[in-house]
Structures are given as C-alpha cells and as structure tokens.
Design an enzyme around this catalytic site. Structure first.
Site, PDB file in Angstrom:
ATOM      1  N   ASP A 297      38.874 -12.104 -11.226  1.00  0.00           N
ATOM      2  CA  ASP A 297      38.057 -12.030 -12.444  1.00  0.00           C
ATOM      3  C   ASP A 297      36.944 -13.072 -12.459  1.00  0.00           C
ATOM      4  O   ASP A 297      36.993 -14.078 -11.728  1.00  0.00           O
ATOM      5  CB  ASP A 297      38.935 -12.259 -13.680  1.00  0.00           C
ATOM      6  CG  ASP A 297      39.821 -11.059 -13.997  1.00  0.00           C
ATOM      7  OD1 ASP A 297      39.887 -10.139 -13.165  1.00  0.00           O
ATOM      8  OD2 ASP A 297      40.458 -11.067 -15.063  1.00  0.00           O
ATOM      9  N   HIS A 439      41.195 -15.681 -10.009  1.00  0.00           N
ATOM     10  CA  HIS A 439      39.786 -15.861 -10.378  1.00  0.00           C
ATOM     11  C   HIS A 439      39.030 -16.393  -9.159  1.00  0.00           C
ATOM     12  O   HIS A 439      39.418 -17.436  -8.601  1.00  0.00           O
ATOM     13  CB  HIS A 439      39.657 -16.843 -11.551  1.00  0.00           C
ATOM     14  CG  HIS A 439      40.338 -16.361 -12.799  1.00  0.00           C
ATOM     15  ND1 HIS A 439      41.700 -16.446 -12.978  1.00  0.00           N
ATOM     16  CD2 HIS A 439      39.825 -15.788 -13.927  1.00  0.00           C
ATOM     17  CE1 HIS A 439      42.017 -15.946 -14.166  1.00  0.00           C
ATOM     18  NE2 HIS A 439      40.892 -15.546 -14.763  1.00  0.00           N
TER      19      HIS A 439
END
Length: 490
Positions: A297, A439
């Site tokens: 992400d 991430h």
C-alpha cells in the site's frame, strides 16, 4: 279294425299331398322375390361403381404438372421440413421471382431484415434475362447452451430449357435467439442480477476511454458516466460480443460494443461461445496446495519502490500494489513499470483519507482523482480498491463501485518499522489463501521482502497475485479478505 286303420292312413296321405301342392303353388312367388332382390342388389352395386367412376378424377384427363409447378412443390416440402412457412412472394422482374420462408415459432423481425438484405445481394449477382427463383429462408440449429442459431440462406434456381436447377446457395450472418424464449436475448437474461451488470460499469468506462479521440480531455466525463441499468436495450448480440444502448450522457454516445471475453465472469455462460470460455479458463487452485498473496500500500515511492520491483523481478514474484493517486501522479514511470512487469495496479484513494468521514461528493472526488492518475500512467482504470485504514461503509462502497480488497495478515510494518519483526510477524500469522498487507514506502519493509518470500516458500506457499487468489467473479460492494473470506459491505 282294418277299415278304421285304412281311413287313418288315407287322411295322413291326403294332408301330405295337400302340403306338397301348396309348396308348388308358392315356388313361383319365392323365385320371383329372390330374382327381384338379386336384381336390386346388382343395380345398387352397379350404381355405386358408376358413381365412383364419375367422381374419381380422370388421370388421363388431368394435364401433367409443369416443371415450375414441380419445383414449387419441392421447395414447399423442403421448407416445411425446416419448420418454415411462406412469408412473401413477389416478382422482381418478368424473369425473376423472390420467395421468403420464415419459421412460425419465433419473432422473426430481425431475421426478416437480414434475409431481405441477403435476397437483394443475391438478386444483384444473377442474369436478369434468365428465368430465376430466389428462395430466401432460415436454417436453424441448437448451437450451444441457450442459443439457437438462425442462418439466413438464399438458394437460386434457374431454368435451362424445361429443367429447373439449383445454381447457387448464399449464406448470410447468423441471427441468434434464446432457445428458451425463441426471441433475441435481453440484458436481464445475460446478467442474472443487478450486481453482475454493476460490475461491468468499469469495463464500460474503460471501453469509452479507448474509443474517444482524446481520453485525457474526456476522462472526467467518462469517470462520472451514468450507471447502465438492466432496462438498457441489447441492440445486438453474438456469442462473441454485445452492443448495448447507453443512458443519456454528456458524451452523446448512444451505444457501445463490449467483447464478452472482457466481462466473462458476470455473463450467463450459456450465452457465451464455448471456445471463448475454454480459451479463458483459469486453472483452479489446487486443493492440496498452499497459496498466499503479497500486497503493498501507499506507493509508489521514488526510493523504495524501484528497489522492491527489482527484488520481485529477481524472485519471480507477482504482487498487487494499492497506490495513492497523489503518488502515482508524481511517479507515472514507476506505475507504468509495475504494470509492464505484470504486477496488479489497484487504487488506495488519492490522498489516504478515512472515507467513512467524507461526504459522497468528497468520496467521489477521491476515487476519480486516483483513477485518473493511474489511468494516465498505465492506460487502464484500476479494477479493485482498498480503502485507507480498511474503513468503508455501504455508502462509500457503492460510490467506489468495484471489489474491495482487504487483508487477512497484517505485517504491522507501519508500527514496528523493523525488518526482523516484520519477517517474524508474517511467518507467525500467515495461513493458507490469505492476503498479506505491507507498505512499499518503508525501507525496512523492502529489506524484509526477500526473507519473507524465502520463508513463505519454505513453508510450501506459492505466492500469487490477488486476482489469482480470489474467485474470478468479484463483485462491487463486496469485501474480500482472502480466498474464501467474503462479505457484503454494510
């Protein structure tokens, strides 16, 4: 005593003689009666033969059928066998006659148009000075699933002397009917529930972007394109593609053609060419094998994301990236590289707000801005979405209008920012057919990825992208946490 007996015998003899005499007298009358009855029967029999002879058509008197009459009888019989009846008959010229036969069993308005066009084409190809009959008709066959195929056909008969022969057969483009209703398929038959059609909305926007002359200029109008409903008309259907009418819109586009291969999971397969289904068939996940998906992400990051892409390429792993639109707009080359290298590029909003706290217009602005940034970099609209913080409600999900991909394993890299802890956390909490959240904006995460991949493979996992892990039919408003973990957003 003797005289008495004699008298008795005499009386008996006299009675017998009287009876014989009476019978002789009756014989002529009986003979006359029998003769009369026989004569009457014979007369009736002869009258019936005469009557039948009079009523029966004289084969010798009836003129022989002409070759043209014999041809017409043959054509009618053949068409009856095909289930067709005569629809029209007309003279085109003094030498050319046109006949049209259509089935009684289904609505044939579109078939008649196709057949009329084919008859006109056939008429242009013949010698106008030769006696000709153009016979147009439909041949039908149950091709597959719910589809009945009707093919316009024209057979040309021409006379040479006293003989009529078939000189050519011309076939046109097939017309397709629903075998159950005997009518052209409708949208409500192709898409069995509104969610299926809603899932196609993103495909419609993508096709519109591909058809306009300047997509960059028109993208705002296309992203806000009105929703297609089940009431829209199915203008044309084939087992390979459909053409649908569009709601009134600012682009002034009235219809759109969509290949069925692009919407295959959402269409009733009984209306799709089996060859397409076979060619697009995805090998199912093996029941005794372990699978897992890596997702990243908040990127792309100009420092960490290129290094992550290098690692994934070296390890031959395909991942799924949920991008922030504001970062994609700054790093379009990185986004383009992700797409080229086979990774899945999805949306994570534009600026990472909590969508449940925004107005509908603000949610819409976040979605559209991220879509535009990703489209400009890849030429494709993102097909799935992950809400920031995983926070989403029904209102937001309906505006997003695409599958919502959550996660089932949180690496907590955002909290620990420690390579060893990231590896340990993933190793301890991963399970079969789960989705791992990481991430790509943290260096520690990128440092951990090679070891994460090795550990997962050592545990017997095959690492696959989210689209492969989840079922092919992924619906808008539905949340997906793993292979068999799905929920409708409330």
């Amino acid at each position: 005593m003797e005289p008495t007996n004699h008298r008795r015998a005499t009386r008996k003899q006299r009675r017998k003689l009287d009876e014989k005499g009476s019978l002789r007298k009756k014989l002529p009358a009986l003979f006359l009666l029998a003769t009369t009855v026989c004569a009457a029967c014979m007369g009736y029999y002869l009258s019936q033969i005469k009557k039948q002879t009079t009523n029966a058509p004289s084969k010798q008197a009836q003129p022989a059928q002409t070759p043209e009459q014999l041809l017409m009888e043959k054509i009618a019989a053949e068409q009856k066998q095909l289930g067709n009846v005569e629809n029209s008959r007309k003279k085109l010229t003094s030498h050319i006659q046109q006949l049209m036969y259509l089935p009684e069993v289904f609505d044939s308005s579109d078939s008649q148009q196709a057949l009329s066009a084919l008859l006109s084409e056939a008429a242009e190809q013949i010698d106008n000075s030769v006696d000709t009959k153009l016979v147009g008709y439909l041949t039908t066959s149950s091709s597959f699933g719910k589809i009945l195929v009707a093919t316009p056909t024209v057979t040309t008969y021409q006379r040479k002397g006293d003989i009529w022969t078939s000189s050519s057969v011309l076939s046109g483009t097939a017309v397709y009917k629903n075998r159950l209703t005997l009518n052209t398929p409708t949208l409500s038959e192709l898409f069995q529930n509104p969610d299926d059609l809603s899932a196609v909305q993103l495909v419609i926007k993508q096709k519109l972007l591909e058809t306009v002359s300047d997509s960059s200029e028109m993208i705002d109008q296309i992203l806000s394109f009105p929703q297609v409903s089940i009431e829209q008309q199915l203008i044309a259907y084939s087992p390979q593609e459909i053409t649908i009418s569009l709601p009134e819109n600012s682009l002034d586009v009235s219809e759109l053609t969509i290949p069925l291969v692009e919407i295959l999971p959402f269409v009733d397969s009984d209306f799709v060419d089996p060859n397409i289904i076979h060619a697009q068939a995805i090998k199912p996940l093996e029941p005794n094998k372990k699978y897992i998906a890596l997702t990243f992400d908040d990127g792309p990051n100009p420092i960490t994301t290129p290094r992550l892409l290098d690692i994934l390429k070296e390890k031959q792993v395909v991942a799924s990236f949920f991008l922030l639109g504001q970062n994609a707009a700054k790093q379009p080359d990185l986004v383009h590289r992700m797409s080229l290298e086979g990774h899945e590029v999805a949306s994570h909003s534009y600026s990472h707000p909590k969508l449940t706290g925004l107005t509908p217009d603000a949610i819409r602005a976040e979605i559209y801005a991220a879509d535009e940034a990703i489209y400009e970099a890849t030429g494709k609209l993102p097909r799935s979405f992950r809400p920031p913080y995983g926070a989403v409600n029904k209102q937001a999900a309906e505006i997003i209008n695409r599958p919502i991909v959550q996660w089932s394993v949180d690496s907590e890299d955002w909290k620990s920012k420690n390579q060893d802890k990231i590896v340990k956390r993933i190793k301890e909490t991963s399970f079969d057919r789960s989705i791992i959240l990481m991430h790509d904006i943290y260096e520690e995460t990128v440092d951990a990825v090679p070891e994460v991949i090795d550990e997962l493979r050592a545990e017997g996992y095959e690492i696959i992208p989210v689209s492969r892990l989840l079922p092919p039919k992924r619906l808008p408003v539905h949340m997906y946490f793993g292979n068999k973990d799905e929920a409708v957003t409330q």
